[in-house]
Design an enzyme around this catalytic site. Sequence first.
Site, mmCIF file in Angstrom:
data_model
loop_
_atom_site.group_PDB
_atom_site.id
_atom_site.type_symbol
_atom_site.label_atom_id
_atom_site.label_comp_id
_atom_site.label_asym_id
_atom_site.label_seq_id
_atom_site.Cartn_x
_atom_site.Cartn_y
_atom_site.Cartn_z
ATOM 1 N N LYS A 145 42.815 39.031 42.977
ATOM 2 C CA LYS A 145 43.338 40.393 43.116
ATOM 3 C C LYS A 145 44.696 40.338 43.824
ATOM 4 O O LYS A 145 44.839 39.609 44.814
ATOM 5 C CB LYS A 145 42.350 41.240 43.928
ATOM 6 C CG LYS A 145 42.735 42.716 44.030
ATOM 7 C CD LYS A 145 41.695 43.516 44.833
ATOM 8 C CE LYS A 145 41.991 45.010 44.808
ATOM 9 N NZ LYS A 145 41.010 45.805 45.574
ATOM 10 N N SER A 162 39.222 50.042 42.927
ATOM 11 C CA SER A 162 40.582 49.600 42.746
ATOM 12 C C SER A 162 40.723 48.201 42.139
ATOM 13 O O SER A 162 41.758 47.892 41.566
ATOM 14 C CB SER A 162 41.310 49.599 44.089
ATOM 15 O OG SER A 162 40.792 48.604 44.945
ATOM 16 N N SER A 174 35.424 49.582 45.818
ATOM 17 C CA SER A 174 36.443 48.990 44.943
ATOM 18 C C SER A 174 36.045 47.688 44.263
ATOM 19 O O SER A 174 36.780 47.187 43.419
ATOM 20 C CB SER A 174 37.733 48.756 45.728
ATOM 21 O OG SER A 174 38.461 49.943 45.846
#
Lengths: 474, 95
Positions: A72, A150, A174
């Site tokens: 990420k 997210s 997330s």
Amino acid sequence: MSKSSLKQTLKDLDTKKISIRELNQDYLKRIKENENLNVFIHFSEENVLKQIDNLEKDNSAKKLKGIPIAIKDLFCTKSMPTTAASKILENFNPTYESFVTQKLLDEGSIFVGKTNLDEFAMGSATNTSFFGNTINPLSKENEPLAPGGSSGGSAAAVAADLCLGATGTDTGGSIRQPASFCGVVGIKPTYGLCSRWGIAAFASSLDQAGIFSHNVEDASILLQSIAGFDQRDSTSAKVDIPNYFENLDDDLNGKTVGIPKEYSIDGTPMEISQIWEDAIKVLEKKGVKIKNISLPHTKYALPTYYIIAPAEASSNLARYDGVKYGFRSDEIDSLDEMYENTRAQGFGREVKRRILIGTYVLSAGYYDAYYLKAQKVRKLIADDFNKAFKECDFIVTPTAPSAAFPLNEKQNDPIKMYLNDVFTVPASLAGLPGISIPFGKDKNNLPLGIQILGKHFDEQQVFNAAVSLERSYE
Amino acid sequence: MKIDKNTINKIARLSRIKLDDKESEDYIKDLNSILDWVEQLNEVNTENVEPLSNISSSILPKREDVSNDTNSSEEILENAPDKLEGFFAVPKVVE
């Protein structure tokens, strides 16, 4: 498309059935074929090939040697830029490596790229990124779906089989929500299990790193690799990390599962209630005692979260001022002008909204009414779980109130968007470990997720319940 | 309405974010609807409840009180948008 597991791939590499180069070239090919999904903010084939070259020269035994992992783009990496999906960090090249990514590098994994996310991890659809939407790989042609957020890029990377595992971060859901939307496994461990050193901070009393994978066994292997104490993160916990994978035990006979009645929410689609019931029935057949529990402050979790998280974000994001790193506006007649223009042009709409609300609830005259009040309600929410866990070993709920929704559907009304986190936020406020596993489909054949929550630092119980449900579903 | 034009300007100023008129209007609307929504926390009786600021159940260990000098000023300056003789450079603040 049959996806190989991390566990199987490690065996195949070990027995020389496949080489590190062959394996990763396979993944590189798929990454290039799936560029339209916009999974990666940063991808460089050259960088991956260099990592393969280096590993081929390395004769030492390493636990994840040659395994392709996606990161990420909130984790600082020395070998690749780090943007947090924000214009304000567009040109940021970290001079240091985050704790979690360093652990993965030490074990010999290969970073295939940096995945897309909501800007500074603020969002539930990966649609607030400065670098555009990520498309859920399960979308039908001409009907693009959101991957959740997210950590939508990481979830999509695993779902499209562009890696064997991915890192994510979870502040209010997330990791778990995008895992549910993309039909993969996602675990957020206990607050403090993984050091957050080198992760761009969003809400420090909630942020935690975690893992996406194809299945529960793989998640158990990868989580062990990234967990551990680190003195550079003052909230990092000094606890023993068990070998989750070796200890996996799908025999749940005699265990008790808690079913919180407050998670039956008006307006939840029938299909979601149905998979929840199905999961409970499966557990009952395995000799698990079903215990109806109450978490009475559940309905206050979302408003509590949407005070605490923006308040902490407004403080954490004060560091982006155009002085030390990242973007600086050209309109800089004075120092204040420079700050105000840099932040106005560098941050996106949702990030600004949260900074403004956070600044308001922390400002003189409002602190007690909002922030302090929210911290008190947070205590009551955490106490609810403490009481519940006296009567059960783990808790089972749905992960999200819907399957993946069309891209951009929920953009206009912030509160409607925040409701995505209704089942994931309470455990975040209480710092508990939670996993989402694919369990059942909706009428459009899209995956739905079941969430399993455990006591602090009882990831093993979470994995055991998850693997047991997963094996009975397959 | 909790947030009016004056309040949004004050918050924007505290946040060091310049807003144009259109943005101010949008944020006034957004922030008011969010603040109305979080109002429901007032239903909860929190008398004698301690505010929770650290959820960790583990004991946070102390580190040894020793200094270490990493001398990394060059690394720290590497990403600076503007630098001068080993310092961050910003627009002039004194006449």
